[in-house]
Structures are given as structure tokens and as C-alpha cells.
Scaffold this motif. Sequence first.
Motif, PDB file in Angstrom:
ATOM      1  N   UNK A  79      82.277  -0.904  28.543  1.00 29.19           N
ATOM      2  CA  UNK A  79      81.682  -0.844  27.222  1.00 29.19           C
ATOM      3  C   UNK A  79      81.602   0.598  26.748  1.00 29.19           C
ATOM      4  N   UNK A  95      81.385   3.433  29.554  1.00 32.76           N
ATOM      5  CA  UNK A  95      80.759   3.174  30.846  1.00 32.76           C
ATOM      6  C   UNK A  95      81.432   1.980  31.494  1.00 32.76           C
ATOM      7  N   UNK A  96      81.511   2.020  32.805  1.00 31.67           N
ATOM      8  CA  UNK A  96      82.089   0.907  33.532  1.00 31.67           C
ATOM      9  C   UNK A  96      81.149  -0.287  33.490  1.00 31.67           C
ATOM     10  N   UNK A 146      81.097  -4.471  35.134  1.00 25.26           N
ATOM     11  CA  UNK A 146      81.037  -5.057  36.474  1.00 25.26           C
ATOM     12  C   UNK A 146      82.387  -5.092  37.184  1.00 25.26           C
TER      13      UNK A 146
END
Lengths: 112, 112
Positions: free
Chosen positions: A48, A56-57, A59
Motif C-alpha cells: 500500500x 509499505x509492504x 502481508x
Amino acid sequence: DVKVTQSSRYLVKRTGEKVFLECVQDMDHENMFWYRQDPGLGLRLIYFSYDVKMKEKGDIPEGYSVSREKKERFSLILESASTNQTSMYLCATILPGVEKLFFGSGTQLSVL
Amino acid sequence: SQQGEEDPQALSIQEGENATMNCSYKTSINNLQWYRQNSGRGLVHLILIRSNEREKHSGRLRVTLDTSKKSSSLLITASRAADTASYFCATDRGFGNEKLTFGTGTRLTIIP
């Protein structure tokens, strides 16, 4: 209403190809999201972004990268596509203060 | 990791009957949302319930939330053929980035 447009409805690529999935929103929202959807697993967050050039990473970021050069556009990149990346990919944005996601129609990607 | 699990995975009922779907989640939440997905399309937001609310209504939809049991239910009354879709719960864990975690979904089929 918010409009989220994903550039391709269906996409067929070969193993090892670099794949770009494009998503555009029309409301100048900061937050944008990429999910993948697989039967029995629901939606899983890949990456996202909460502003231009910020990411940002989620899951399951492995095998993916993203690009956000302009606020309205959020791109998902498969650096070297593999068959296990065959999936439905969904882009979404969120309306500030309303807390609900608006989704694009999805891209069904097949990697052969 | 999956936060939510819907139950049942699939449900078939006659038109006019009520449909109930359940969602369980694992960690504390800020709010819980329900989304609908027509076959092969993006998700559409239905309703949001906050952690300090127990019940919410919207048209033919009724959502309950039990934070002590970490569960929610979605009731659709007087079902119609157009309600045939997959339904997903999603939780906002309140990290401040409006990142939602989705369950695995319930496939609802309304038989005319």
C-alpha cells in the motif's frame, strides 16, 4: 462516486516476463492499495501507499514491487512473473474520514 | 495472515428467505466492514460497524458485532436474486493507515 480504473481486465503473460498492472483513481486520495485474491484465501494485501513515492509492504510483498510517481496512479510490478502469481489483482483507494475502500474491477492475470 | 474467517463458505437459499453469514477474527479491531463482490468484479462496500457498536442496520442489511467473542454476523432479509454474490468481512485494526484485512468470504446463491 469514486472511480478506480484498472488498465486491463484480463492479462496473459509468460513466465519470466516483467508485468505492470496500472491503477488510477480520480479523487486525489492519498492511500492506495494492491490486493490479490485467490479462491479459499480471500484478499491478501501486497503493498500500500500513503502518498507519492511512499510505500509499505503488506502481508505478501515477495515477488512484487510498486511505483507511485503521481498521486492518482499506483502501479504494481511483477519483476519476473511466475505461475504462482496467476491471480485476480484488485486495486483500491480509501475515502479519508469515511474509512471504506473503493475497488477497481480487477485484473485477472494468467502466467503461463 | 488472515484476520477473518467467514462461515459458511457457501450458502444457497430460496428467494425471499433470510441469509445469515458469520465472521470471526483474531485480534482487537477499530471497526469491521462488510463488502460484496459480484462474480469476477471488484468489491463494493456495504456497511461499517465500529468496535463500540453492537448492531447496525442499512436497508435489508443487519450487522451485529460481539467484540468479546471476536465475531460479527451479516443478515440479509427478504433475499433477492440480485443478492447472489460473495460477501467478505474486513477488519481495521486501527494502525492509523486504514489498512484492512479481509476474510475468506461466503459465496451466497439465491435460488429464484
